[in-house]
Structure formats: C-alpha cells, structure tokens
Design a protein around this motif. Structure first.
Motif, PDB file in Angstrom:
ATOM      1  N   UNK A 228      25.671 -19.891 -94.517  1.00 51.94           N
ATOM      2  CA  UNK A 228      24.979 -18.859 -95.597  1.00 51.94           C
ATOM      3  C   UNK A 228      25.880 -17.898 -95.898  1.00 51.94           C
ATOM      4  N   UNK A 229      26.417 -17.261 -94.719  1.00 53.42           N
ATOM      5  CA  UNK A 229      27.139 -16.064 -94.800  1.00 53.42           C
ATOM      6  C   UNK A 229      28.552 -16.310 -95.395  1.00 53.42           C
ATOM      7  N   UNK A 230      29.018 -17.474 -95.071  1.00 57.68           N
ATOM      8  CA  UNK A 230      30.314 -18.039 -95.579  1.00 57.68           C
ATOM      9  C   UNK A 230      30.150 -18.155 -97.081  1.00 57.68           C
ATOM     10  N   UNK A 231      29.152 -18.832 -97.450  1.00 58.57           N
ATOM     11  CA  UNK A 231      29.188 -19.393 -98.942  1.00 58.57           C
ATOM     12  C   UNK A 231      28.764 -17.862 -99.947  1.00 58.57           C
ATOM     13  N   UNK A 232      27.899 -16.928 -99.334  1.00 64.30           N
ATOM     14  CA  UNK A 232      27.714 -15.824-100.026  1.00 64.30           C
ATOM     15  C   UNK A 232      29.084 -15.002-100.213  1.00 64.30           C
ATOM     16  N   UNK A 233      30.114 -14.979 -99.200  1.00 65.89           N
ATOM     17  CA  UNK A 233      31.064 -14.270 -99.168  1.00 65.89           C
ATOM     18  C   UNK A 233      32.109 -14.825-100.380  1.00 65.89           C
ATOM     19  N   UNK A 234      32.035 -16.184-100.215  1.00 61.37           N
ATOM     20  CA  UNK A 234      32.967 -16.823-101.175  1.00 61.37           C
ATOM     21  C   UNK A 234      32.443 -16.519-102.584  1.00 61.37           C
ATOM     22  N   UNK A 235      31.297 -16.414-102.846  1.00 57.81           N
ATOM     23  CA  UNK A 235      30.676 -16.074-104.282  1.00 57.81           C
ATOM     24  C   UNK A 235      31.230 -14.526-104.732  1.00 57.81           C
ATOM     25  N   UNK A 236      30.774 -13.544-103.594  1.00 60.58           N
ATOM     26  CA  UNK A 236      31.307 -12.270-103.841  1.00 60.58           C
ATOM     27  C   UNK A 236      32.633 -11.998-104.058  1.00 60.58           C
ATOM     28  N   UNK A 237      33.481 -12.713-103.308  1.00 64.73           N
ATOM     29  CA  UNK A 237      34.826 -12.676-103.391  1.00 64.73           C
ATOM     30  C   UNK A 237      35.450 -13.037-104.734  1.00 64.73           C
ATOM     31  N   UNK A 238      34.822 -14.087-105.388  1.00 63.91           N
ATOM     32  CA  UNK A 238      35.448 -14.566-106.701  1.00 63.91           C
ATOM     33  C   UNK A 238      34.830 -13.670-107.781  1.00 63.91           C
ATOM     34  N   UNK A 239      33.647 -12.799-107.434  1.00 66.13           N
ATOM     35  CA  UNK A 239      33.147 -11.894-108.469  1.00 66.13           C
ATOM     36  C   UNK A 239      33.948 -10.608-108.402  1.00 66.13           C
ATOM     37  N   UNK A 240      34.675 -10.190-107.348  1.00 62.80           N
ATOM     38  CA  UNK A 240      35.350  -9.098-107.594  1.00 62.80           C
ATOM     39  C   UNK A 240      36.218  -8.753-108.897  1.00 62.80           C
ATOM     40  N   UNK A 241      36.684  -7.474-109.006  1.00 63.71           N
ATOM     41  CA  UNK A 241      37.707  -7.226-110.343  1.00 63.71           C
ATOM     42  C   UNK A 241      38.885  -7.343-109.706  1.00 63.71           C
ATOM     43  N   UNK A 242      39.472  -8.510-109.817  1.00 60.11           N
ATOM     44  CA  UNK A 242      41.082  -8.855-109.364  1.00 60.11           C
ATOM     45  C   UNK A 242      41.980  -8.237-110.426  1.00 60.11           C
ATOM     46  N   UNK A 243      42.590  -7.247-110.038  1.00 60.00           N
ATOM     47  CA  UNK A 243      43.399  -6.642-110.979  1.00 60.00           C
ATOM     48  C   UNK A 243      44.768  -7.167-111.359  1.00 60.00           C
ATOM     49  N   UNK A 244      45.206  -7.933-110.645  1.00 60.19           N
ATOM     50  CA  UNK A 244      46.469  -8.538-110.844  1.00 60.19           C
ATOM     51  C   UNK A 244      46.488 -10.151-110.516  1.00 60.19           C
ATOM     52  N   UNK A 245      47.214 -11.013-111.372  1.00 60.47           N
ATOM     53  CA  UNK A 245      47.218 -12.592-111.047  1.00 60.47           C
ATOM     54  C   UNK A 245      47.538 -12.646-109.494  1.00 60.47           C
ATOM     55  N   UNK A 246      48.203 -12.135-108.910  1.00 59.97           N
ATOM     56  CA  UNK A 246      48.365 -12.442-107.167  1.00 59.97           C
ATOM     57  C   UNK A 246      46.987 -12.101-106.542  1.00 59.97           C
TER      58      UNK A 246
END
Length: 336
Positions: A228-246
């Motif tokens: 559950x912790x791993x899955x939530x972290x994956x969703x939160x990671x994708x949801x962040x504001x990624x300012x560069x393509x890298x």
C-alpha cells in the motif's frame, strides 16, 4: 511544463511478453500478439481522461487521486476483458475472470513459479517418474525464462539468506519498503504446497505442479502494508510537478518499478500496469514511453537501480532513432 500533442499510442507501444509465446507456430503467436491492440485502445482512453482531468486538479493530492482513479479503471478494464474472453478455460479464460479482481492480501498472497523454463518448451512432455518436463523445442517463453533464471541465481549468490531474497525498495521520500520476494529451498517448497492446495480447491489439475527440487523458485508479494505504501508513493510521484523532461522521465522510471513491487490483484497486474504506464507516461513525457517485453519479470528479479538503468537505456535508444526506424528499433530494444 508545457506539453505538445503526444505521439499516438498504438499497439507498437505494447511488445508482447515473450513469456506468453509458448508455441513456435506463427498463427498461435499472432493470436497472442493481438492483445496489444486491446491494450492500446485502453491506454488511449486512459490518456484522454488524464489529459482532461489533471489540468483542473487543485493540488498534488487531487492529481494523485486522478492517477489512482486511472489505475483503478485499468484494473476494471483488465477484469472485463477476462470476462469477455471467448475461451472459457485456461489461465486467462473467462472461467478465471474473478481472479482478475480478487485482491492480494496477507492471508492470500500472490505466488508465481518463476525461472522454470523447461515447461515452456514447445512439445515438452511431463514425466511422472521425475515430475519434470522433458524435451520439446525452445520457444520465446522458455528462452526468456532461462535468462530470468540466470538473474535469479545471481541474486541468490549475492544474498546472505539461502531461501529468500527481498527487493528493498527506496521510496521517493527516502523511506524503505519491502517489495517482491524470491523464494527457493524450503520457502519455495512451502509456497508450492500452498499453490497445490489453491488449485485443488478450485477443482484444477495439480498433477503437473512441481513441488520439490533444488531449482524450484517462486516469486511472492510483500506484506499489504508495504504494498500500500509503495503504490501510494508511485501515484504521488507521478502527480508531482515535473519541471523538466529529465525529471519527468526519472519519475516515470521510478513509478514503473514501484508499481511492479505492489501488485493488487491475483491476476492481470502486468497488463494493467503496462496499460497504465503507457497512458501516464505519455502524459508526462509528451510521447509514449518504451516498455521492455519482460518488464514485469525484470522488476521481480532485479534491484531497483539496475531495473531503472535498463529501462532508461531503452528510452534513450529508441528516442535517438529516425522516425522511419523507430518501430523496428523499439521492438529490438524491448528484446535487448
């Protein structure tokens, strides 16, 4: 970060896993490969929904919820696809459809025989005396599993534990979690006994399930708290504001590993995750990312850094190709 119109998601984004190509007959392989078109259609729909919903999300929590909802839609799609399967029997048949929405729990962990390549050979026959598969011709499935078996052997060689290797997952916030486990020896034999009991309870044939042997290996899901912790972290990671393509690419690579360490249903997790990763990745990267044909197996048996390095290399090798060569090289990269 502004995003131009994404490249079209097509069946080429979904290389057929060699591990499901268990026949060398071209027609049989062509039938299996057709599933890529179903995945592409589902991924296109998910991507469209993400494109519509995410720009109006108020904060990172709302964005994480949007990604989570998309994943749940992918899970439901995989279940409905199983229900609609015209073939009632078999691992992916309609009779097994309920497994595609049955949650993995601590009382009902997921177990998967891995590294056993002999039974995946075309024409192999079961020998009751030795309780092993003999003969047959190599297939894409057997060749892939032979290579995975070598990676498993290397992991156990590097491990201090004789029977269990656990994928140690580093979450984006630096916290640690337990991912998928590899079991051999007594741990694998115990898992085999559990598997036999489960199949027998469903009225299945258990006569050809290997239950002993030095090379018997199972992969097993981690405790529910970790998943559950791993899955939530994956969703939160994708949801962040990624300012560069890298930054966006690194987030997608990390999320891919995390999601394969946290399967949620007894069956169908691989197809669900592939479909979601293409949809989410296309949104983040403004182009479809590259999946390796054995991405799930690599995630099960490799450490986090090694998995991400190989998956990153696949993105770079295809991205540098001229457009007229991309399709051919994309397929080659997935089989590297």
């Amino acid at each position: 970060m502004s995003r131009p119109a994404p490249t079209l998601i097509t069946a080429e984004c979904f290389p057929t896993p060699d591990v499901v190509l268990r026949s060398n007959e071209p027609t049989a392989q062509r039938v299996v490969r057709e599933f890529a078109h179903c995945q592409a259609e589902a991924a296109l729909s998910l991507h469209q929904t993400l494109t519509e919903v995410l720009p109006t999300a108020r904060d990172i929590d709302a964005r994480a919820t949007a990604f989570t909802t998309a994943f749940e839609v992918a899970e439901d799609w995989r279940y409905r696809t199983a229900v609609a399967n015209p073939h009632p029997t078999g691992r992916y048949g309609a009779a097994s459809a309920e497994q595609f929405r049955t949650p993995i729990t601590d009382d009902n962990p997921n177990l998967f025989r891995i590294g056993e390549h002999e039974r995946l050979r075309d024409g192999a026959t079961w020998d009751p005396a030795t309780r092993t598969y003999l003969g047959g011709a190599e297939t894409p499935a057997s060749q892939t599993m032979r290579r995975i078996a070598a990676l498993i052997a290397a992991r156990f060689t590097q491990s201090a534990d004789m029977d269990v290797v656990c994928n140690h997952v580093t979450l984006p916030d630096g916290q640690a979690a337990h991912g998928m486990r590899l079991l051999r020896g007594s741990a694998a034999h115990n898992s085999a006994a559990v598997m036999v009991a489960r199949v027998a309870a469903r009225g299945g044939d258990t006569s050809r399930i290997a239950t002993d042997g030095q090379l018997l290996v199972y992969s097993a899901s981690s405790p529910e708290t970790d998943r559950s912790a791993i899955f939530r972290s994956a969703m939160t990671l994708l949801a962040q504001d990624h300012t560069t393509p890298a930054a966006a690419l690194t987030a997608w690579l990390q999320a891919a590993y995390l999601l394969y360490q946290a399967p949620r249903t007894k069956r169908g997790s691989d197809a669900t995750t592939r479909t979601f990763l293409i949809a989410a990745g296309t949104h983040l990267l403004s182009r479809p990312p590259v999946l390796l044909h054995d991405v799930d197996l690599r995630a099960y048996v490799q450490p986090q850094d090694q998995f991400m390095t190989e998956l990153r290399a696949a993105q770079i090798s295809v991205r540098r190709m001229p457009s007229h060569e991309t399709s051919r090289q994309r397929d080659a990269a997935t089989h590297a």
